[in-house]
Design a protein around this motif. Structure first.
Motif, PDB file in Angstrom:
ATOM      1  N   HIS A 231     -13.217 -32.181   2.366  1.00 34.00           N
ATOM      2  CA  HIS A 231     -12.230 -32.338   3.438  1.00 34.00           C
ATOM      3  C   HIS A 231     -10.824 -32.597   2.885  1.00 34.00           C
ATOM      4  O   HIS A 231      -9.833 -32.019   3.348  1.00 34.00           O
ATOM      5  N   HIS A 232     -10.735 -33.458   1.889  1.00 32.66           N
ATOM      6  CA  HIS A 232      -9.418 -33.799   1.343  1.00 32.66           C
ATOM      7  C   HIS A 232      -8.857 -32.675   0.473  1.00 32.66           C
ATOM      8  O   HIS A 232      -7.645 -32.469   0.423  1.00 32.66           O
ATOM      9  N   ARG A 233      -9.733 -31.939  -0.176  1.00 36.04           N
ATOM     10  CA  ARG A 233      -9.267 -30.770  -0.935  1.00 36.04           C
ATOM     11  C   ARG A 233      -8.674 -29.739   0.007  1.00 36.04           C
ATOM     12  O   ARG A 233      -7.661 -29.101  -0.301  1.00 36.04           O
TER      13      ARG A 233
ATOM     14  N   TYR B 261      -9.661 -26.365  -8.661  1.00 39.51           N
ATOM     15  CA  TYR B 261     -10.303 -27.425  -7.897  1.00 39.51           C
ATOM     16  C   TYR B 261     -11.767 -27.056  -7.694  1.00 39.51           C
ATOM     17  O   TYR B 261     -12.158 -25.883  -7.810  1.00 39.51           O
ATOM     18  N   GLU B 262     -12.565 -28.054  -7.408  1.00 38.50           N
ATOM     19  CA  GLU B 262     -13.980 -27.817  -7.135  1.00 38.50           C
ATOM     20  C   GLU B 262     -14.108 -27.102  -5.797  1.00 38.50           C
ATOM     21  O   GLU B 262     -13.481 -27.511  -4.807  1.00 38.50           O
ATOM     22  N   PRO B 263     -14.891 -26.008  -5.725  1.00 41.41           N
ATOM     23  CA  PRO B 263     -15.015 -25.284  -4.460  1.00 41.41           C
ATOM     24  C   PRO B 263     -15.459 -26.202  -3.320  1.00 41.41           C
ATOM     25  O   PRO B 263     -16.228 -27.141  -3.512  1.00 41.41           O
TER      26      PRO B 263
ATOM     27  N   VAL C 189     -19.324 -18.258  -4.877  1.00 38.55           N
ATOM     28  CA  VAL C 189     -18.026 -18.732  -4.405  1.00 38.55           C
ATOM     29  C   VAL C 189     -17.303 -17.595  -3.700  1.00 38.55           C
ATOM     30  O   VAL C 189     -17.241 -16.480  -4.203  1.00 38.55           O
ATOM     31  N   GLN C 190     -16.776 -17.881  -2.522  1.00 37.82           N
ATOM     32  CA  GLN C 190     -16.008 -16.880  -1.789  1.00 37.82           C
ATOM     33  C   GLN C 190     -14.732 -17.496  -1.238  1.00 37.82           C
ATOM     34  O   GLN C 190     -14.663 -18.696  -0.994  1.00 37.82           O
ATOM     35  N   SER C 191     -13.731 -16.679  -1.085  1.00 34.91           N
ATOM     36  CA  SER C 191     -12.447 -17.140  -0.565  1.00 34.91           C
ATOM     37  C   SER C 191     -12.467 -17.066   0.958  1.00 34.91           C
ATOM     38  O   SER C 191     -12.781 -16.030   1.538  1.00 34.91           O
TER      39      SER C 191
END
Length: 216
Positions: free
Chosen positions: A62-64, A41-43, A5-7
């Protein structure tokens, strides 16, 4: 493909133009409230953009992404997958559709546990169900199943309006009347089992009709 996971800055995330998943305003509002309330939230699943260097194309989430933007976030947790167009198309079709079904008993226990801490109206702001649906579900008692039914009983719960209910009831009644005598004898004697068999008959006839029309 990597699962780390990366930002990534939100302004570097680009929606896929062929994303088929749509969400109602009500459901989107619940998504926003859930992320705002939990802060988790889910990545989002992305891939390096095939045409724009330094940008990423969204595959799932997309909605996240829109919810995070609405909440004022500047970046999002993402998982980057290095995949081609074919793999991307397959994932666009499947990621939002593949999933299991709820086991009714466990779902009711979860809803009742939540309902002890929060009113139905507050829960309805976070969960897919409406306030009335939650009230009906939390007051629902699981019936004891007869021994002969336990081998095939899989509870299904859905809500319909008055017109839909009338249509379904009429169809079930006609289906029960039209079943062969052999099928009636073989069927379990409980009312619920008869209605379940009738509903399965209706679904079976619908599938036959589709196959006939498609020529398969």
């Amino acid at each position: 493909m990597t699962n780390s996971v990366q930002s990534i800055a939100l302004d570097k995330l680009v929606a896929h133009p062929d994303n088929p998943n749509k969400m109602s305003k009500t459901t989107f509002g619940k998504l926003v409230r859930n992320i705002e309330r939990a802060g988790r939230y889910e990545p989002i699943v992305v891939r390096p953009h095939p045409e724009r260097g330094g940008y990423f194309q969204i595959i799932n989430g997309h909605h996240r992404c829109l919810a995070l933007t609405k909440l004022g976030h500047k970046s999002a947790d993402c998982v980057v997958w290095n995949i081609d167009d074919e793999q991307t198309d397959i994932l666009l079709v499947t990621l939002n559709r593949l999933g299991g079904t709820d086991e009714l008993g466990k779902k009711l226990e979860l809803l009742k546990r939540l309902n002890k801490r929060m009113e139905s109206g507050e829960l309805a702001k976070l969960l897919p169900q409406t306030t009335k649906q939650l009230e009906r579900l939390t007051n629902l008692k699981m019936p004891s199943m007869p021994a002969e039914a336990k081998s095939f009983s899989n509870p299904m719960v859905f809500f319909v309006n008055d017109a839909q209910q009338e249509t379904i009831e009429n169809a079930l009644s006609l289906a029960q009347e039209s079943r062969s005598e052999i099928a009636k004898v073989a069927c379990a004697k409980t009312k619920a089992a008869k209605r379940a068999a009738a509903l399965a008959d209706i679904a079976g006839e619908f599938l036959k009709h589709l196959k006939f029309n498609s020529g398969t």
